[in-house]
Motif scaffolding. Structure first.
Motif, PDB file in Angstrom:
ATOM      1  N   PRO A   1     109.536 -40.438  85.020  1.00 38.54           N
ATOM      2  CA  PRO A   1     110.892 -40.402  83.969  1.00 38.54           C
ATOM      3  C   PRO A   1     109.951 -41.563  83.223  1.00 38.54           C
ATOM      4  CG  PRO A   1     111.501 -39.947  85.809  1.00 38.54           C
ATOM      5  CD  PRO A   1     110.360 -40.389  86.436  1.00 38.54           C
TER       6      PRO A   1
ATOM      7  N   THR B   1     117.600 -47.023  77.218  1.00 37.07           N
ATOM      8  CA  THR B   1     117.339 -45.971  79.004  1.00 37.07           C
ATOM      9  C   THR B   1     116.453 -46.406  79.175  1.00 37.07           C
ATOM     10  OG1 THR B   1     118.654 -44.292  77.610  1.00 37.07           O
ATOM     11  CG2 THR B   1     117.104 -43.753  79.415  1.00 37.07           C
TER      12      THR B   1
ATOM     13  N   TYR C   1     116.374 -49.340  81.228  1.00 33.63           N
ATOM     14  CA  TYR C   1     116.532 -48.922  82.512  1.00 33.63           C
ATOM     15  C   TYR C   1     116.060 -48.725  83.884  1.00 33.63           C
ATOM     16  CZ  TYR C   1     120.076 -46.733  86.322  1.00 33.63           C
ATOM     17  OH  TYR C   1     120.542 -46.508  87.564  1.00 33.63           O
ATOM     18  N   ASP C   2     114.890 -47.410  82.970  1.00 31.33           N
ATOM     19  CA  ASP C   2     113.991 -46.833  84.159  1.00 31.33           C
ATOM     20  C   ASP C   2     112.993 -48.613  84.465  1.00 31.33           C
ATOM     21  OD1 ASP C   2     112.146 -44.740  85.301  1.00 31.33           O
ATOM     22  OD2 ASP C   2     110.643 -45.620  83.486  1.00 31.33           O
TER      23      ASP C   2
ATOM     24  N   TYR D   1     112.927 -45.758  93.909  1.00 32.77           N
ATOM     25  CA  TYR D   1     112.955 -45.312  92.094  1.00 32.77           C
ATOM     26  C   TYR D   1     113.177 -43.742  91.858  1.00 32.77           C
ATOM     27  CZ  TYR D   1     110.491 -44.488  87.376  1.00 32.77           C
ATOM     28  OH  TYR D   1     110.569 -44.056  86.148  1.00 32.77           O
TER      29      TYR D   1
ATOM     30  N   MET E   1     116.292 -42.013  89.674  1.00 35.92           N
ATOM     31  CA  MET E   1     116.090 -41.473  88.086  1.00 35.92           C
ATOM     32  C   MET E   1     115.262 -40.332  88.636  1.00 35.92           C
ATOM     33  SD  MET E   1     116.614 -44.541  86.372  1.00 35.92           S
ATOM     34  CE  MET E   1     115.761 -43.188  84.706  1.00 35.92           C
TER      35      MET E   1
ATOM     36  N   CYS F   1     117.496 -38.084  84.203  1.00 34.86           N
ATOM     37  CA  CYS F   1     116.843 -38.482  83.431  1.00 34.86           C
ATOM     38  C   CYS F   1     117.440 -37.309  82.065  1.00 34.86           C
ATOM     39  CB  CYS F   1     115.050 -38.096  83.509  1.00 34.86           C
ATOM     40  SG  CYS F   1     115.044 -39.159  84.369  1.00 34.86           S
TER      41      CYS F   1
END
Length: 312
Positions: A58, A117, A120-121, A132, A136, A141
């Protein structure tokens, strides 16, 4: 009467950074160099991420999208500026100006939302590492990218439609090197109150909103990193988000600088010079920040370049 006034302006004049003829070759060479470095650097990031299976995560998926947006962002502005300098013409058609405003707003908004974004990842990766991959996932995504694109398009479309209904009179000189929304609104003969209210409202929502999200993410990230007992663990955790934090500071720092310069008594020409920082310099610097501070990207770039050289 309003439609008559609107048709009176068939083109605008972009005054650029300087009207000094002796400076034009220098400006052309400088901006051509920065544009080529920006496009090549971001293109290499995209190719490195797509060619290395270890980077199909991601974080690097968002990074490759950011690089694509940066290429599109600078390509909306710089080529037209270079053509005008080379041909010694300052004109841009009315339609061309509206198109430039539209795509400029799409890509700068997309840049802003992508940085949020990516924050946030990093928040999920550091604060919730066990979940995770679950959180994600590829579907989320993809949805985050599509949502960012949708918001950016709707924002630009809203401003574009409001701009079309304005009428312009005889003064068509824009003291800038591209068609910036604020500069065009100043040239309008008709009432721009609604347009200005919309600009401030949307800037507040799409500027302060994502920035607040980034600040919240990094507050939680720093809190989690400080709880890691070992120094090596802290350094490793911070190194995964150091590049992104540098890009965020560069992007928002230059944008705030331009906003403050426009709010101050600086001349329009000086504000245009300040705008170079976030329109040209920031997209050019992003690949260097990520490649110099990221071991995975450096490794992927080495493999990509060596593969290209052996193929040739």
């Amino acid at each position: 009467m309003e439609s008559e006034n609107q048709t009176e302006v068939s083109e605008f004049l972009l005054l650029g950074l300087s009207e000094d003829p002796e400076l034009q070759p220098l400006l052309f060479g400088l901006f051509l160099s920065m544009y080529l470095v920006s496009v090549l650097g971001n293109l290499l990031i995209i190719l490195a991420v797509s060619s290395d299976s270890h980077l199909h995560t991601p974080m690097y998926f968002f990074l490759s999208n950011l690089s694509f947006v940066d290429i599109s962002f600078t390509s909306t502005i710089v080529p037209k500026m270079l053509v005008n300098i080379q041909t010694q013409s300052k004109s841009i058609t009315y339609g061309g100006c509206l198109i430039q405003v539209y795509f400029f707003m799409v890509f700068i908004c997309m840049d802003n939302l992508l940085l949020t974004t990516m924050a946030y990842d990093r928040y999920v990766a550091i604060c919730h590492p066990l979940y995770y991959r679950v959180i994600m996932n590829p579907r989320l995504c993809g949805l985050l990218i599509l949502l960012s694109l949708f918001i950016s398009i709707m924002n630009a479309l809203l401003h574009g439609l409001m701009l079309v209904h304005l009428s312009f009179c005889t003064d068509s000189k824009i003291p800038h090197f591209f068609c910036e929304l604020a500069q065009i609104l100043e040239l309008a003969c008709s009432d721009t109150l609604i347009n200005n209210v919309l600009v401030y409202l949307v800037t507040s929502l799409l500027g302060l909103g994502p920035l607040s999200g980034i600040i919240f993410s990094y507050t939680r990230i720093i809190s989690s990193i400080l709880r890691i007992p070992s120094t090596g663990g802290k350094f490793k955790a911070f190194s995964t988000c150091g590049s992104h934090l540098s890009v965020v500071c560069l992007f928002y720092g230059t944008c705030v600088g331009v906003y403050l310069s426009s709010a101050s008594s600086l001349s329009a020409r000086k504000r245009a010079v300040a705008s170079v920082m976030y329109t040209v310099v920031t997209p050019m610097m992003n690949p260097f920040i990520y490649s110099l501070r990221n071991r995975d990207i450096k490794g992927a770039l080495r493999k990509l370049i060596s593969g290209m050289s052996s193929f040739s």
